[in-house]
Design a protein around this motif. Sequence first.
Motif, PDB file in Angstrom:
ATOM      1  N   LYS A   2       0.842  -1.193   0.000  1.00  0.00           N
ATOM      2  CA  LYS A   2       0.000   0.000   0.000  1.00  0.00           C
ATOM      3  C   LYS A   2       0.878   1.244   0.000  1.00  0.00           C
ATOM      4  CE  LYS A   2      -3.763  -2.323   1.407  1.00  0.00           C
ATOM      5  NZ  LYS A   2      -4.687  -2.904   0.714  1.00  0.00           N
ATOM      6  N   ALA A   3       0.287   2.348  -0.448  1.00  0.00           N
ATOM      7  CA  ALA A   3       0.953   3.647  -0.412  1.00  0.00           C
ATOM      8  C   ALA A   3      -0.087   4.705  -0.098  1.00  0.00           C
ATOM      9  CB  ALA A   3       1.637   3.940  -1.743  1.00  0.00           C
ATOM     10  N   VAL A   4       0.389   5.850   0.387  1.00  0.00           N
ATOM     11  CA  VAL A   4      -0.472   6.993   0.679  1.00  0.00           C
ATOM     12  C   VAL A   4      -0.094   8.111  -0.280  1.00  0.00           C
ATOM     13  CG1 VAL A   4      -1.134   8.700   2.407  1.00  0.00           C
ATOM     14  CG2 VAL A   4      -0.666   6.344   3.107  1.00  0.00           C
ATOM     15  N   THR A   6      -0.817  12.059  -1.148  1.00  0.00           N
ATOM     16  CA  THR A   6      -1.397  13.309  -0.654  1.00  0.00           C
ATOM     17  C   THR A   6      -1.289  14.360  -1.742  1.00  0.00           C
ATOM     18  OG1 THR A   6       0.691  14.007   0.349  1.00  0.00           O
ATOM     19  CG2 THR A   6      -0.836  12.802   1.754  1.00  0.00           C
ATOM     20  N   VAL A  47      -5.441   6.177  -0.232  1.00  0.00           N
ATOM     21  CA  VAL A  47      -4.712   4.954   0.080  1.00  0.00           C
ATOM     22  C   VAL A  47      -4.825   4.093  -1.163  1.00  0.00           C
ATOM     23  CG1 VAL A  47      -4.570   2.912   1.537  1.00  0.00           C
ATOM     24  CG2 VAL A  47      -5.176   5.122   2.551  1.00  0.00           C
ATOM     25  N   ASP A  49      -3.247   0.673  -3.590  1.00  0.00           N
ATOM     26  CA  ASP A  49      -2.534  -0.608  -3.619  1.00  0.00           C
ATOM     27  C   ASP A  49      -1.640  -0.590  -4.850  1.00  0.00           C
ATOM     28  OD1 ASP A  49      -1.645  -3.217  -3.791  1.00  0.00           O
ATOM     29  OD2 ASP A  49      -3.601  -4.107  -3.402  1.00  0.00           O
ATOM     30  N   THR A  78       3.923   8.013  -0.591  1.00  0.00           N
ATOM     31  CA  THR A  78       4.768   7.398   0.420  1.00  0.00           C
ATOM     32  C   THR A  78       4.298   5.972   0.662  1.00  0.00           C
ATOM     33  OG1 THR A  78       4.915   9.569   1.489  1.00  0.00           O
ATOM     34  CG2 THR A  78       5.625   7.669   2.782  1.00  0.00           C
ATOM     35  N   ARG A  79       5.235   5.052   0.764  1.00  0.00           N
ATOM     36  CA  ARG A  79       4.858   3.672   1.097  1.00  0.00           C
ATOM     37  C   ARG A  79       4.125   3.670   2.430  1.00  0.00           C
ATOM     38  NH1 ARG A  79       9.911   2.782  -1.444  1.00  0.00           N
ATOM     39  NH2 ARG A  79       9.755   1.240  -3.090  1.00  0.00           N
ATOM     40  N   GLN A  80       3.097   2.851   2.551  1.00  0.00           N
ATOM     41  CA  GLN A  80       2.268   2.810   3.755  1.00  0.00           C
ATOM     42  C   GLN A  80       3.087   2.553   5.017  1.00  0.00           C
ATOM     43  OE1 GLN A  80      -1.410   3.020   3.987  1.00  0.00           O
ATOM     44  NE2 GLN A  80      -0.863   3.295   6.117  1.00  0.00           N
ATOM     45  N   GLU A  81       4.037   1.610   4.966  1.00  0.00           N
ATOM     46  CA  GLU A  81       4.801   1.289   6.175  1.00  0.00           C
ATOM     47  C   GLU A  81       5.661   2.477   6.618  1.00  0.00           C
ATOM     48  OE1 GLU A  81       7.177  -0.612   2.738  1.00  0.00           O
ATOM     49  OE2 GLU A  81       5.075  -0.573   3.324  1.00  0.00           O
ATOM     50  N   TYR A  83       4.917   5.690   5.949  1.00  0.00           N
ATOM     51  CA  TYR A  83       3.947   6.673   6.423  1.00  0.00           C
ATOM     52  C   TYR A  83       3.518   6.335   7.852  1.00  0.00           C
ATOM     53  CZ  TYR A  83      -0.095   9.766   6.368  1.00  0.00           C
ATOM     54  OH  TYR A  83      -1.000  10.752   6.667  1.00  0.00           O
ATOM     55  N   ASP A  84       3.215   5.072   8.115  1.00  0.00           N
ATOM     56  CA  ASP A  84       2.806   4.647   9.455  1.00  0.00           C
ATOM     57  C   ASP A  84       3.910   4.899  10.469  1.00  0.00           C
ATOM     58  OD1 ASP A  84       0.349   3.863   8.488  1.00  0.00           O
ATOM     59  OD2 ASP A  84       0.857   1.718   8.418  1.00  0.00           O
TER      60      ASP A  84
END
Length: 89
Positions: A2-4, A6, A47, A49, A78-81, A83-84
Amino acid sequence: MKAVVTVVGRDTVGILAKIAGVCAETNVNVEEVTQSILSGTFAMIMVVDVTACTIDFAELQRRFTAAGEEKGVDVKVTRQELYDAMHHI
């Protein structure tokens, strides 16, 4: 994976279409999206995929950046991990 994505900038016609077009062209699936216009400023978070994306992540970032420049908005992906991790206290 996943990626975010913005997107922030002055509201103009076609921002969502331009960003969604990059997703469609690169086989990126939009899973969630929220957008708002705040005092003339367009703000969107998606969000996505990127598991089946047809290009590498660095090129995907370049395409989103270029699409944003065409529409006069700032686009970050940004890759989800990551970003988290950045937003975890």
